[in-house]
Design a protein around this motif. Structure first.
Motif, PDB file in Angstrom:
ATOM      1  N   SER A   1      33.128  42.613  45.689  1.00 45.73           N
ATOM      2  CA  SER A   1      33.545  41.214  45.584  1.00 45.73           C
ATOM      3  C   SER A   1      32.316  40.314  45.486  1.00 45.73           C
ATOM      4  O   SER A   1      32.307  39.320  44.750  1.00 45.73           O
ATOM      5  CB  SER A   1      34.369  40.813  46.812  1.00 45.73           C
ATOM      6  OG  SER A   1      35.476  41.661  46.955  1.00 45.73           O
ATOM      7  N   TYR A   2      31.282  40.681  46.231  1.00 44.68           N
ATOM      8  CA  TYR A   2      30.049  39.902  46.202  1.00 44.68           C
ATOM      9  C   TYR A   2      29.434  39.917  44.801  1.00 44.68           C
ATOM     10  O   TYR A   2      29.018  38.885  44.271  1.00 44.68           O
ATOM     11  CB  TYR A   2      29.052  40.462  47.221  1.00 44.68           C
ATOM     12  CG  TYR A   2      27.752  39.711  47.264  1.00 44.68           C
ATOM     13  CD1 TYR A   2      27.632  38.532  47.991  1.00 44.68           C
ATOM     14  CD2 TYR A   2      26.641  40.159  46.552  1.00 44.68           C
ATOM     15  CE1 TYR A   2      26.440  37.824  48.023  1.00 44.68           C
ATOM     16  CE2 TYR A   2      25.451  39.459  46.570  1.00 44.68           C
ATOM     17  CZ  TYR A   2      25.346  38.292  47.305  1.00 44.68           C
ATOM     18  OH  TYR A   2      24.167  37.586  47.327  1.00 44.68           O
ATOM     19  N   GLU A   3      29.412  41.112  44.186  1.00 40.79           N
ATOM     20  CA  GLU A   3      28.822  41.227  42.849  1.00 40.79           C
ATOM     21  C   GLU A   3      29.637  40.443  41.826  1.00 40.79           C
ATOM     22  O   GLU A   3      29.081  39.823  40.917  1.00 40.79           O
ATOM     23  CB  GLU A   3      28.688  42.703  42.442  1.00 40.79           C
ATOM     24  CG  GLU A   3      27.605  43.404  43.247  1.00 40.79           C
ATOM     25  CD  GLU A   3      27.447  44.899  42.922  1.00 40.79           C
ATOM     26  OE1 GLU A   3      28.031  45.373  41.927  1.00 40.79           O
ATOM     27  OE2 GLU A   3      26.742  45.585  43.696  1.00 40.79           O
ATOM     28  N   LYS A   4      30.967  40.484  41.974  1.00 44.83           N
ATOM     29  CA  LYS A   4      31.825  39.718  41.067  1.00 44.83           C
ATOM     30  C   LYS A   4      31.555  38.230  41.220  1.00 44.83           C
ATOM     31  O   LYS A   4      31.442  37.492  40.235  1.00 44.83           O
ATOM     32  CB  LYS A   4      33.300  39.985  41.378  1.00 44.83           C
ATOM     33  CG  LYS A   4      33.889  41.063  40.499  1.00 44.83           C
ATOM     34  CD  LYS A   4      35.408  41.109  40.617  1.00 44.83           C
ATOM     35  CE  LYS A   4      35.900  42.495  40.246  1.00 44.83           C
ATOM     36  NZ  LYS A   4      37.023  42.930  41.062  1.00 44.83           N
ATOM     37  N   LEU A   5      31.474  37.802  42.469  1.00 44.79           N
ATOM     38  CA  LEU A   5      31.198  36.388  42.731  1.00 44.79           C
ATOM     39  C   LEU A   5      29.866  35.994  42.114  1.00 44.79           C
ATOM     40  O   LEU A   5      29.759  35.005  41.388  1.00 44.79           O
ATOM     41  CB  LEU A   5      31.185  36.140  44.247  1.00 44.79           C
ATOM     42  CG  LEU A   5      30.849  34.720  44.699  1.00 44.79           C
ATOM     43  CD1 LEU A   5      31.883  33.720  44.190  1.00 44.79           C
ATOM     44  CD2 LEU A   5      30.738  34.639  46.222  1.00 44.79           C
TER      45      LEU A   5
END
Lengths: 587, 587
Positions: free
Chosen positions: A117-121
């Motif tokens: 999720s962090y990478e997507k954000l």
């Protein structure tokens, strides 16, 4: 009020956007009470959603299961609903990517945010100079925040697990070798409970233990609050693994260098991921335990099937009871839930419910995950539909089943919709499919009939289920959004098409399917499903003229099985009734 | 012999592996004769495949449509077949990735290798120090290589195209803006023909022109052999675009700097891609013309439907003729093909066939893409199945239709299989689906019935079709391997499930579907299909007891339409027969 407090904290900390996702440090679906920060700030109690608060706006993203419920619950909170999956509605990452300005700061708690999720954000923010600050502001304003759970850990005996932890570790290490990884860090609680054959009670509905694990080529390390471990459990665990305190994981992971490390970025939180030294090679994918866990062994399958008989008996007794009782007096949805639990409690080895029972009358059932409370509960009368979706944790396995019960006086629209849901249900239940077929491909087979009826349901058709673990277990998934992962023999998956008419009623017929081998013809291997959950499907709500011959045969033969498996455990009165409601129907 | 010559050249040029894919410089499906290098070296004449030759080994990869045919054709060539899609069979990139050793050299012609394929090949070789050398060795050993095509370019008039080239350019530029690109380079011949409203005859079966195009914000550039352009066509084209010689594209592309360029890496060849200066920003995806072209406008749709009536008349006449003739004498598959073409030629505006007719009797039909020749053609007798898959190019549109015709004395297995193919065919033809549903999702709906019969077909279920363009046109695709691209109103797609029993027979029933709007219910929009191809489906081969009621109704109502659309164009004798073979069936 809460929003005001949060915004004050945001200003104090120079935060322009604060994100409150629904995560614990382990990427769990159901999370411990002390991590329910999104529910605290939005009042929305569903199991999935993300809130984003700016100094002027506040949005809640959730999915189709929860649209109606979320609208209701956030009414006076200052939040606006973002309906995920609706055309024109941006995802929360798209929204923030488009909204945030250069040099602004986004705050969130990175220990409760999976690396994926962090990478997507991060990637939604490309081309902009944005700070992501690891901070927890909810903590500061949530005064009566619950304490972290302290449930005792216990051993899941071999007679239930079917395989020792040592055997499972061998399988995981074989997968590690295949993936050319020297160690794997596991943070998913279901996977740790499965791998170490332990259970606990840190999370409502699921017997999980807050923990991390590291598997090396010749060591297994378990990180858990040691106060939760009795001497017996300690002795058991130390016979094949090393025990560390829960929070030691961060320092421990920092020590690895020049190692190939397998991680599941969907589960591993960003804070822990950042502890991995840059000299290591990271190999990422779904936890290596995930597929192993989803293919149930023969002991698990035999036990799960036993659990479903117990569960079917309780549900059958309940349907008999409510159909009889409702003739004379109204019953609240909440009372119905209590009564059903009472019937389940008659079974030895019933532990607790596996999720919030949905006992939803008429229009309430259009909210896919409605939950009646003692204070707020409609009265079921002798007309329309009562939808009851419930399940339990037995030592033998985890159950989940839904019946939509006619209380009488159905409209022709209700009967038509019920029949089309049944057609969808039977089509999936009886289908044969080529080995390699994905749950994604099976989803459209299930939807074929509801689409014919010009209806659709905004949920998936089916989900995997654990064995005395989570009621939703990956990778099995029958959904248009499912990953390209094939159905395998031994997997367990739900079959729950539905039709939901907002403001009117909701219909869902759910059974549980086991994937079995069917036949090999030339080079083609075929699989099919066996239905393993048993309770009558309400023939009062069926328009037999809408059914094809094969569907009538399939329903009749399912009802034969229901009678054969359940009738022995009923009173004479119940048995006589079951005989009537499972008799053959015909045109 | 040919392999020996090639290996000598490989040794001379220090090449360890030589790859011969099936491409022209434009990523075309059907390629000009002079580019059929893979066919030259392997003798396999199918439309898809990759050959790899090392100094000791030689392999041919092809897909399920061609397994039987390829086995036959490569028998004495020194090649071994690699069955793509079979479990345990590596893809050609996997194979070479695993086989090639450090410092070895792979040779291939990079002008005939799409950038996407190049990147895949490259990435399969990661961690190794491998040279990829741009070289064409086949050229050196192929003595009677055909000359490049020299077909004249002609204008596809507005009354057929339905939209002027100027209008289409506006749409493309709108898409360019959406994708934030300043120019787009188009190398796909279908897309160029569609965009410029031109046709040609450089490629068998498809009226295409070897060409490249560049669309800028205010210019359109067409690169084509100027000898192919008459004065009239020149005047037409120069009214909205600039003309350059075909091979000028490479130098022209080199000139762009600091520009955002949209390209389709699946179509653009590596040599041309490498001409793009590093200062440019490359935005890649499917050609921006692709989806625009696949959604047919109302003129195109009306014309295509006219073409299918003509085509159905020819096929119906043919079926009548062969059923009557076969009673008295055998007919070769090749003679049948000629006769069918004769019937098609009766139509004004028939140009030529749109692909090699498959006229395949009994076991030959198990080869999905069998083609009989004058010298090598089985004799059709009065038993078993004749499968005829054929189509034509009319000015109004491109057609494709398959019927499997009973010649008499069918076995119960043949009848059962024919009926299950029909069930699959009808299920797709009559299905209703939510807007946004992909061809991938529809594929399993089509397979549901053949799977029930414990059979599967190794091809997709359906493909898009051009309008007086290619018989296979992306993006519409109903296949487990299709991209996640939704079906849109106005798309045209084939419906061709089948059952193929090696050594025995092959059955395929193919009609063409048009995606149409169905209904909007609350927030849900539904689409469905209209079948637009018409010819009787052989009721002699159906076991009506295997059909559900809805299937019987669907077949009867299709046959009503066949009679209504086709009968006016038949002789009295043919019409009387058509009436009989399209009459209602019942249990």
């Amino acid at each position: 009020m809460k929003l005001k407090k949060l915004r004050d904290k945001m200003i104090n900390n120079s935060i322009d956007f604060y994100i409150v996702p629904t995560f614990d440090p382990h990427g769990s679906e159901y999370i411990p009470e002390n991590y329910k920060e999104r529910e605290f700030i939005t009042d929305f109690s569903g199991s999935a959603g993300v809130a984003i608060i700016s100094l002027s706006e506040a949005y809640l993203w959730t999915d189709g299961r929860y649209f109606i419920q979320a609208e209701e619950q956030i009414k006076n909170t200052g939040f606006t609903l973002m309906k995920m999956g609706f055309s024109g509605v941006p995802s929360y990452t798209e929204w923030i990517g488009n909204t945030v300005e250069k040099n602004q700061t986004i705050g969130l708690d990175l220990e409760c945010f999976p690396q994926e999720s962090y990478e997507k954000l991060k990637s939604s923010l490309r081309f902009k100079n944005i700070n992501i600050k690891n901070i927890n502001l909810i903590k500061e304003i949530w005064e009566d925040r619950p304490l972290p759970p302290k449930g005792k850990v216990y051993i899941y005996e071999d007679k239930y697990a079917g395989k020792t932890s040592k055997e499972k570790l061998l399988e995981v290490r074989r997968e590690m070798k295949n993936m050319k990884s020297e160690i794997t860090i596991i943070s998913s609680l279901e996977d740790i409970a499965w791998l170490f054959n332990i259970r606990g009670s840190d999370i409502k509905y699921t017997p999980l233990v807050m923990s991390y694990a590291i598997i090396e080529e010749d060591r297994a390390l378990l990180f858990v609050d040691l106060e939760k471990i009795s001497n017996d459990v300690k002795n058991y665990l130390e016979s094949f693994c090393e025990l560390y305190n829960y929070s030691d994981i961060f320092n421990y992971v920092e020590k690895y260098e020049n190692t190939s490390i397998y991680v599941d970025k969907n589960k591993l939180n960003n804070k822990l991921f950042n502890c991995i030294d840059k000299s290591n090679e990271i190999i990422s994918g779904n936890n290596l335990t995930e597929k192993l866990k989803s293919i149930k062994n023969s002991t698990e399958l035999a036990n799960i099937e036993k659990a479903y008989i117990k569960d079917g008996v309780a549900l059958t007794k309940f349907i008999f009871w409510i159909k009889r009782t409702i003739k004379n007096k109204g019953i609240t949805e909440y009372e119905a839930e209590l009564k059903l639990r009472e019937f389940r409690k008659l079974s030895k080895d019933y532990i607790y419910d596996s999720f919030d029972t949905i006992s939803a009358y008429e229009k309430n059932a259009a909210m896919m995950h409605y939950h009646a409370s003692e204070e707020n509960s409609s009265t079921v009368k002798n007309s329309g539909f009562l939808l009851v979706d419930s399940g339990a944790q037995y030592l033998e396995g985890t159950t989940d089943i839904t019946r939509t019960i006619s209380m009488g006086n159905l409209s022709s629209e209700e009967i038509r919709d019920f029949t089309y849901v049944l057609k969808s249900h039977l089509m999936l239940a009886t289908c044969v499919f080529l080995k390699g077929t994905t749950g994604k491909a099976l989803d459209s087979i299930a939807r074929y009939n509801v689409w014919k009826n010009r209806t659709d349901y905004k949920s998936g058709t089916g989900h995997g289920i654990g064995c005395f673990l989570s009621v939703h277990e990956a990778p099995p998934s029958i959904s248009p959004r499912a990953l390209e992962s094939p159905m395998e023999v031994g997997m367990i998956v739900s079959n729950e098409p539905g039709i939901y008419r907002e403001g009117k009623y909701g219909i869902r017929t759910e059974n549980i399917l086991k994937v079995v081998y069917d036949e090999k013809v030339d080079d083609d291997i075929f699989y099919k499903f066996n239905t393993i959950s048993f309770a009558p499907i309400d023939i009062d709500a069926i328009d037999v003229n809408l059914l094809e011959d094969y569907e009538i045969n399939a329903l009749n033969s399912y009802h034969r099985e229901v009678y054969n498996k359940i009738s022995d455990y009923l009173t004479d009165e119940e048995r006589k009734w079951l005989f009537e409601v499972t008799k053959n129907i015909s045109k």
